[in-house]
Design an enzyme around this catalytic site. Sequence first.
Site, PDB file in Angstrom:
ATOM      1  N   SER A   8       0.831  -1.204   0.000  1.00  0.00           N
ATOM      2  CA  SER A   8       0.000   0.000   0.000  1.00  0.00           C
ATOM      3  C   SER A   8       0.861   1.248   0.000  1.00  0.00           C
ATOM      4  O   SER A   8       1.648   1.465   0.933  1.00  0.00           O
ATOM      5  CB  SER A   8      -0.920   0.022   1.226  1.00  0.00           C
ATOM      6  N   HIS A  31      -1.225  -1.200  -4.248  1.00  0.00           N
ATOM      7  CA  HIS A  31      -2.506  -0.820  -3.658  1.00  0.00           C
ATOM      8  C   HIS A  31      -2.546   0.693  -3.449  1.00  0.00           C
ATOM      9  O   HIS A  31      -1.668   1.260  -2.789  1.00  0.00           O
ATOM     10  CB  HIS A  31      -2.687  -1.540  -2.324  1.00  0.00           C
ATOM     11  N   ASP A  33      -4.750   3.708  -1.964  1.00  0.00           N
ATOM     12  CA  ASP A  33      -5.865   4.089  -1.100  1.00  0.00           C
ATOM     13  C   ASP A  33      -6.358   5.483  -1.475  1.00  0.00           C
ATOM     14  O   ASP A  33      -5.624   6.467  -1.330  1.00  0.00           O
ATOM     15  CB  ASP A  33      -5.432   4.071   0.361  1.00  0.00           C
ATOM     16  N   MET A  35      -8.981   8.346  -0.574  1.00  0.00           N
ATOM     17  CA  MET A  35      -9.853   8.808   0.507  1.00  0.00           C
ATOM     18  C   MET A  35     -10.307  10.236   0.238  1.00  0.00           C
ATOM     19  O   MET A  35      -9.519  11.046  -0.256  1.00  0.00           O
ATOM     20  CB  MET A  35      -9.122   8.738   1.847  1.00  0.00           C
ATOM     21  N   HIS A  64      -8.367   1.253  -4.142  1.00  0.00           N
ATOM     22  CA  HIS A  64      -9.377   1.051  -3.112  1.00  0.00           C
ATOM     23  C   HIS A  64     -10.029   2.399  -2.818  1.00  0.00           C
ATOM     24  O   HIS A  64      -9.409   3.285  -2.227  1.00  0.00           O
ATOM     25  CB  HIS A  64      -8.700   0.475  -1.862  1.00  0.00           C
ATOM     26  N   MET A  66     -12.202   4.657  -0.906  1.00  0.00           N
ATOM     27  CA  MET A  66     -12.894   4.937   0.352  1.00  0.00           C
ATOM     28  C   MET A  66     -13.519   6.320   0.216  1.00  0.00           C
ATOM     29  O   MET A  66     -13.084   7.298   0.832  1.00  0.00           O
ATOM     30  CB  MET A  66     -11.905   4.855   1.522  1.00  0.00           C
ATOM     31  N   MET A 135     -12.145  -5.504   5.298  1.00  0.00           N
ATOM     32  CA  MET A 135     -11.319  -4.570   6.051  1.00  0.00           C
ATOM     33  C   MET A 135     -11.047  -5.142   7.441  1.00  0.00           C
ATOM     34  O   MET A 135     -11.982  -5.522   8.155  1.00  0.00           O
ATOM     35  CB  MET A 135     -12.008  -3.218   6.180  1.00  0.00           C
ATOM     36  N   GLY A 140      -9.520   4.447   6.786  1.00  0.00           N
ATOM     37  CA  GLY A 140      -9.282   5.874   6.958  1.00  0.00           C
ATOM     38  C   GLY A 140      -7.850   6.238   7.278  1.00  0.00           C
ATOM     39  O   GLY A 140      -7.400   7.329   6.927  1.00  0.00           O
ATOM     40  N   ASP A 173      -7.167  -6.109   4.261  1.00  0.00           N
ATOM     41  CA  ASP A 173      -6.464  -4.824   4.293  1.00  0.00           C
ATOM     42  C   ASP A 173      -6.593  -4.239   5.681  1.00  0.00           C
ATOM     43  O   ASP A 173      -7.703  -3.998   6.160  1.00  0.00           O
ATOM     44  CB  ASP A 173      -7.085  -3.892   3.246  1.00  0.00           C
TER      45      ASP A 173
END
Length: 228
Positions: A8, A31, A33, A35, A64, A66, A135, A140, A173
Amino acid sequence: MAVQINPSILSADFARLADEAEAVKGADWLHVDVMDNHFVPNLTLGVPIVESLSRATDIPLDCHLMIEDPDRWAPQYVEAGAGSVTFHAEAAAAPVRLAREIRAKGARASMALKPATPIEPYEDLLPELDMLLIMTVEPGFGGQAFLDIMLPKIRRTRELISKHGLQMWLQVDGGVSVETIERCAEAGADVFVAGSAVYGTEDPAAAVRGLRAQAERVAAGTARACGH
């Protein structure tokens, strides 16, 4: 189950993302993330960074999301170069339609579940997905402690995948490390997102190899126990 390790970049140096991608040669996916400071209380990367990363590395990107309103935004991440796009069940208005759109654009479609979200209500959706993400921390922030209470959920999810004879990947994750990856593999996960356990080491590529070896030992033992 073929073990996959997805470092990640949330734990990488954002000022050196191309170099950080190069540092994990041998990883299966990178990966990413995403957000939005609405669905989760943090703000990270967006479409322009994914576009840049896709040009800077040969490692396929596992995005991913979020974020709120993934129905609107997820297809743009495929267009930006993501090979796999994960949306959250809690945020998607029409998950089946969204999964089909992601697939139609040429990426793998994945759905994520927060720790408190059960898998059972989504059983009928599984054939529409290429991967399911459990998860193992609250989404977050990186660097959180692994939630052992998610292991039974991972097992139930693997059982549902097997029940329907699907070739889905099962990703975990959050808090995945040398201390936790074997428990995740034993429970049935085969795709492992690792942030600080990779980028927090002096040799990220060696960390990827080490995590893979741990998970593969467990997977091999499970296969022998099942007579496969």
